[in-house]
Design a protein around this motif. Structure first.
Motif, short mmCIF file in Angstrom:
data_model
loop_
_atom_site.label_atom_id
_atom_site.label_comp_id
_atom_site.label_asym_id
_atom_site.label_seq_id
_atom_site.Cartn_x
_atom_site.Cartn_y
_atom_site.Cartn_z
N THR A 79 0.67 -1.34 -0.09
CA THR A 79 0.06 0.03 -0.08
C THR A 79 1.10 1.44 0.05
N LYS A 106 -3.00 -11.54 -10.82
CA LYS A 106 -3.01 -10.14 -10.41
C LYS A 106 -4.31 -9.44 -10.18
N ASP A 109 -3.96 -6.06 -8.01
CA ASP A 109 -3.14 -4.99 -8.27
C ASP A 109 -4.40 -3.90 -9.11
N ASP A 110 -4.20 -2.88 -8.36
CA ASP A 110 -4.99 -1.64 -8.73
C ASP A 110 -6.42 -1.80 -8.21
N TYR A 228 -4.79 2.61 -3.33
CA TYR A 228 -4.17 1.43 -4.15
C TYR A 228 -3.42 0.24 -3.47
N THR A 230 -1.29 -3.45 -4.33
CA THR A 230 -0.77 -4.55 -5.24
C THR A 230 -0.58 -5.69 -4.22
N LYS A 232 1.61 -10.01 -3.92
CA LYS A 232 2.48 -10.70 -4.48
C LYS A 232 2.67 -12.07 -3.41
#
Length: 235
Positions: A79, A106, A109-110, A228, A230, A232
């Motif tokens: 973040t 993914k 993401d976003d 926003y 992402t 992983k």
């Protein structure tokens, strides 16, 4: 002009459908309406060709098989305020596999930290941008995760749970694309325990969660500044 009109109507319907999220008893996922068909992104193409669309009919078999081949249990959510490390529990295998799958595709993401209730929860996995419903349409827009509620497991500081469609959901199934991190207090868990699947815990970054919980929000608990994220897989 017609596209703009459809987009405007879709936007009105989207925001008009949101419930008052300030009540802790109503931790839920809201359906995002896709308003326009645009060029499919490279991520969406990969998801479309590599795996089948997940449905309520194949969700258990798909995630069971996927979980056997993807055994990771640690992810990181990045973040603007820092990283949040989450350990996923192996005794909630469908939720673990679903989370790993979405991270690897993914999906997150976003998307945003889209709901913040101070001293209660932060919730992630949604957004008001068009790429999010388009991703859901490719991965599987109508499936739910069967509840994996472990007897005696309760919401505590840092636990991670699946959000859910609270309407017409007697089985306590989880909405697959959104999750919330619990901040407390324990006195606020009577309506959560035994009704929401707890599938992980924050192992690092609760200071980041605390900072996010302090941001200013509108009347629907949506942060005034988009946060926003992402994601992983670590291991």
């Amino acid at each position: 002009m017609m596209k703009l009109f459809v987009y405007f109507i879709g936007t009105v319907l989207f925001f008009g459908s949101c419930e008052d999220k300030k009540k802790p008893a109503e931790v839920e996922n809201e359906t995002v309406i896709e308003t326009e068909i645009e060029t499919i992104s490279e991520v969406e193409k990969n998801a479309e060709t590599e795996y089948p669309e997940i449905t309520n009919e194949n969700v258990v078999s798909f995630l069971t098989e996927y979980g056997k081949n993807n055994t990771e249990t640690l992810i990181v959510i990045a973040t603007p305020l820092g990283e949040i490390e989450i350990e996923l529990y192996t005794d909630t295998p469908l939720h673990r596999a679903n989370m790993i799958y979405l991270v690897k595709q993914k999906y997150f993401d976003d998307t945003f930290i889209h709901r913040v209730v101070p001293n209660f929860i932060i919730q992630a996995g949604n957004s008001d941008i068009v790429s999010t419903p388009r991703k859901r349409n490719v991965l599987g827009n109508n499936y739910l995760l069967p509840a994996e509620i472990i007897p005696g497991r309760i919401h505590q500081y840092g636990t991670v749970s699946g959000a859910k469609e609270y309407r017409e959901n007697p089985d306590n199934s989880s909405a697959p694309y959104e999750f919330f991190i619990f901040l407390g207090p324990r006195s606020s868990t009577s309506h959560l325990n035994g009704k929401y699947t707890i599938f992980g815990k924050v192992t690092k970054g609760m200071d980041v969660v605390e900072e996010i919980s302090k941001v200013k929000t509108d009347d629907g608990d949506w942060p005034l500044q988009n946060i926003y994220i992402t994601a992983k897989v670590i291991e």
